[in-house]
Design a protein around this motif. Sequence first.
Motif, PDB file in Angstrom:
ATOM      1  N   ARG A   7      28.605 101.140  66.170  1.00  0.00           N
ATOM      2  CA  ARG A   7      29.571 101.917  65.386  1.00  0.00           C
ATOM      3  C   ARG A   7      29.464 101.454  63.931  1.00  0.00           C
ATOM      4  NH1 ARG A   7      35.106 101.242  68.694  1.00  0.00           N
ATOM      5  NH2 ARG A   7      35.712 103.220  67.711  1.00  0.00           N
ATOM      6  N   TRP A   9      30.026 102.792  61.278  1.00  0.00           N
ATOM      7  CA  TRP A   9      31.094 103.252  60.375  1.00  0.00           C
ATOM      8  C   TRP A   9      32.243 102.254  60.239  1.00  0.00           C
ATOM      9  CZ3 TRP A   9      29.550 106.116  64.749  1.00  0.00           C
ATOM     10  CH2 TRP A   9      30.318 105.927  65.903  1.00  0.00           C
ATOM     11  N   TYR A  13      35.564 100.948  57.051  1.00  0.00           N
ATOM     12  CA  TYR A  13      37.018 101.008  57.195  1.00  0.00           C
ATOM     13  C   TYR A  13      37.711 100.186  56.105  1.00  0.00           C
ATOM     14  CZ  TYR A  13      37.373 103.268  61.812  1.00  0.00           C
ATOM     15  OH  TYR A  13      37.363 104.159  62.857  1.00  0.00           O
ATOM     16  N   TRP A 244      45.388 105.541  59.678  1.00  0.00           N
ATOM     17  CA  TRP A 244      44.488 105.786  58.550  1.00  0.00           C
ATOM     18  C   TRP A 244      45.255 105.899  57.238  1.00  0.00           C
ATOM     19  CZ3 TRP A 244      39.539 104.944  59.213  1.00  0.00           C
ATOM     20  CH2 TRP A 244      38.627 105.315  58.220  1.00  0.00           C
ATOM     21  N   GLY A 360      38.454 115.459  55.587  1.00  0.00           N
ATOM     22  CA  GLY A 360      38.395 115.048  56.980  1.00  0.00           C
ATOM     23  C   GLY A 360      37.747 116.139  57.801  1.00  0.00           C
ATOM     24  N   SER A 371      37.287 112.701  62.205  1.00  0.00           N
ATOM     25  CA  SER A 371      36.755 111.806  61.172  1.00  0.00           C
ATOM     26  C   SER A 371      37.533 112.007  59.885  1.00  0.00           C
ATOM     27  CB  SER A 371      35.267 112.068  60.929  1.00  0.00           C
ATOM     28  OG  SER A 371      35.063 113.330  60.314  1.00  0.00           O
ATOM     29  N   ASN A 373      37.474 110.632  55.490  1.00  0.00           N
ATOM     30  CA  ASN A 373      36.950 109.791  54.426  1.00  0.00           C
ATOM     31  C   ASN A 373      37.933 108.657  54.149  1.00  0.00           C
ATOM     32  OD1 ASN A 373      34.476 110.187  52.557  1.00  0.00           O
ATOM     33  ND2 ASN A 373      34.988 112.270  53.222  1.00  0.00           N
ATOM     34  N   VAL A 386      34.092 109.148  58.140  1.00  0.00           N
ATOM     35  CA  VAL A 386      33.686 108.333  59.286  1.00  0.00           C
ATOM     36  C   VAL A 386      34.669 108.550  60.429  1.00  0.00           C
ATOM     37  CG1 VAL A 386      32.586 106.588  57.822  1.00  0.00           C
ATOM     38  CG2 VAL A 386      35.008 106.342  58.424  1.00  0.00           C
ATOM     39  N   PRO A 387      34.254 108.294  61.664  1.00  0.00           N
ATOM     40  CA  PRO A 387      35.145 108.493  62.804  1.00  0.00           C
ATOM     41  C   PRO A 387      36.423 107.655  62.696  1.00  0.00           C
ATOM     42  CG  PRO A 387      32.891 108.284  63.558  1.00  0.00           C
ATOM     43  CD  PRO A 387      32.887 107.939  62.093  1.00  0.00           C
ATOM     44  N   THR A 391      37.503 106.449  68.142  1.00  0.00           N
ATOM     45  CA  THR A 391      36.689 107.661  68.197  1.00  0.00           C
ATOM     46  C   THR A 391      35.208 107.335  68.032  1.00  0.00           C
ATOM     47  OG1 THR A 391      38.516 108.909  67.197  1.00  0.00           O
ATOM     48  CG2 THR A 391      36.342 109.962  67.195  1.00  0.00           C
ATOM     49  N   MET A 393      31.434 109.230  67.475  1.00  0.00           N
ATOM     50  CA  MET A 393      30.741 110.458  67.114  1.00  0.00           C
ATOM     51  C   MET A 393      29.242 110.178  67.134  1.00  0.00           C
ATOM     52  SD  MET A 393      33.236 111.965  64.076  1.00  0.00           S
ATOM     53  CE  MET A 393      31.997 113.119  63.480  1.00  0.00           C
ATOM     54  N   ILE A 414      31.633 114.536  69.873  1.00  0.00           N
ATOM     55  CA  ILE A 414      32.795 113.656  69.681  1.00  0.00           C
ATOM     56  C   ILE A 414      33.341 113.194  71.025  1.00  0.00           C
ATOM     57  CG2 ILE A 414      35.150 113.525  68.744  1.00  0.00           C
ATOM     58  CD1 ILE A 414      34.329 115.886  66.866  1.00  0.00           C
TER      59      ILE A 414
END
Length: 557
Positions: A7, A9, A13, A244, A360, A371, A373, A386-387, A391, A393, A414
């Motif tokens: 992952r 991504w 974060y 998020w 998103g 996902s 940004n 990003v997921p 999650t 992807m 997904i």
Amino acid sequence: MMNTDQRPWLAQYPAGIPANVEVDSFPTLRALIADATKQHGNKAAFSCMGKDVTYNELDRLSTAFGAYLHYRGLQPGDRVAVMMPNMLQYPIALHGILKAGLVIVNTNPLYTPPEMKHQFTDSGAKAIIIAENFAANLQKIVGETDIHTVILTSIGGMLGWIKGGLTNFVVRNVKKMVPAYDLPNAVQFQTALDEGKKYKLPQFTGQPTDTIALQYTGGTTGVSKGAMLTNSNLVANALQSKAWMTQKLEAGSQERMLCPLPLYHIFAFTVNSVAIFAHGICNVLIVNPRDLSTIVKAFKDNRIAGMTGVNTLFNGLLNDKDFTKLDFRHLKITVGGGMAVQRAVAERWQKLTGVPLSEGYGLTETSPSASMNPLNDKLRIGSIGVPLPNTDMRVWNEDAHRVATSEERGEIQIKGPQVMKGYLNRPEDTAKVLQDGWLSTGDIGMMSEDGFFTIVDRKKDMILVSGFNVYPNEVEDVIAAHPKVLEVAAVGVPSERSGEVVKIYVVKKDASLTKEELITYARESLTGYKIPKEVEFRDDLPKSNVGKILRRELREA
């Protein structure tokens, strides 16, 4: 080849956002709502046209409304359609439906009678809460459905005696926005609330896997279908979205979130009416986002810290001279979804407001957010981010039957707790898009080595107009019924204003057929955004060797 367990991504974060959140911390959406109410009781939860409703007030009103629905004979699992623009009645109805163990069927108020009939009969709706503006259309088809309870409301219905009365007078008598209707057995929303207070609402125990929302979509294939969204789907996506946004929005603060997108649309439904609500931040509802002056006024009257929207809305605001003069000192977050955010719009937005426009991505089938940004300097314009936590992807190379390498194109798939249970009564359609927990989106994309995803094309033929799905088959079926049409194909073509618009290619059966005639004909059966904006007449249409019309060739042409 990328290992699916990796992952990459996660390195993108922002600090403090976990790879996984406890998405099963609430067994039902009703439990999540109850927890938010307990935490933020006397704080404003929703605001509309200057009128606030607190968490506690919403709790009392929705309990009465749920009790009324139960009194009218609705049983757990029954479907209730809700058809209204953004008004305070919406969260009252939503929470009441959930408390009564019922299933909400969100319905676009702009639907024509045939579109309404399809959704109500397919879902098996037994009741409807509808704004009076659209009652004339309901009258035309309600007898062909199972709906036995009709609850009417008005735009001014929750605004108080003076302001509400004045608002309704203008809507009904000045702007003439309420066509005459005859629904003799309909009950007024306020009457339902008053009656509901007389009854006790039983406690209904729901399960995480219970379907609580039927959200209609063109999906990746076929006619409009009801995506079955469960308690666990919506709780998970609310907590994912909340996590998020925590980096920017202070929970339970006096800040407010602007909600110009309609709550019946999956984006605002989950992000605003659930995630932002759970975060303890007041949603400022905009009844008609096409009237940009109401958005300008909302910014002036409220401490707007965040805003959701689609590219067309942001572009419109950037070209509104009154909006460009506003003070954006409180704005912290702007989220774009529903359709691609154009680079020029994102750059102009940040220059004007000082806040990035973070794009998103998601689908109705993913409740919807998959996902996003990062809401910091790691944002990558042109990507879908990003997921979200919990999650996965991937980009799937169908030809090689493997996960695509970085920068290699393939279909975005997904997997996560927000992925729907399936399509209502359509197991074959469900099986086509859901395999081994992976949802095939129909969007062609790439993943960079560091985990950002980008959409480059659409595998499916679905057209995206200002964030709303338009499936070509539906448009073609309407146009093909015209007696002067021999053949028709519908495709999406680029539009600076709405991302895409519908274009139809037509082979005439009668030489006298005109563009104007076709558009007038389409208007009788299709919602405004589905009506073709461009018409091209041809002597023939490109076809495969088995006679299938090749839409892709028309798009490329």
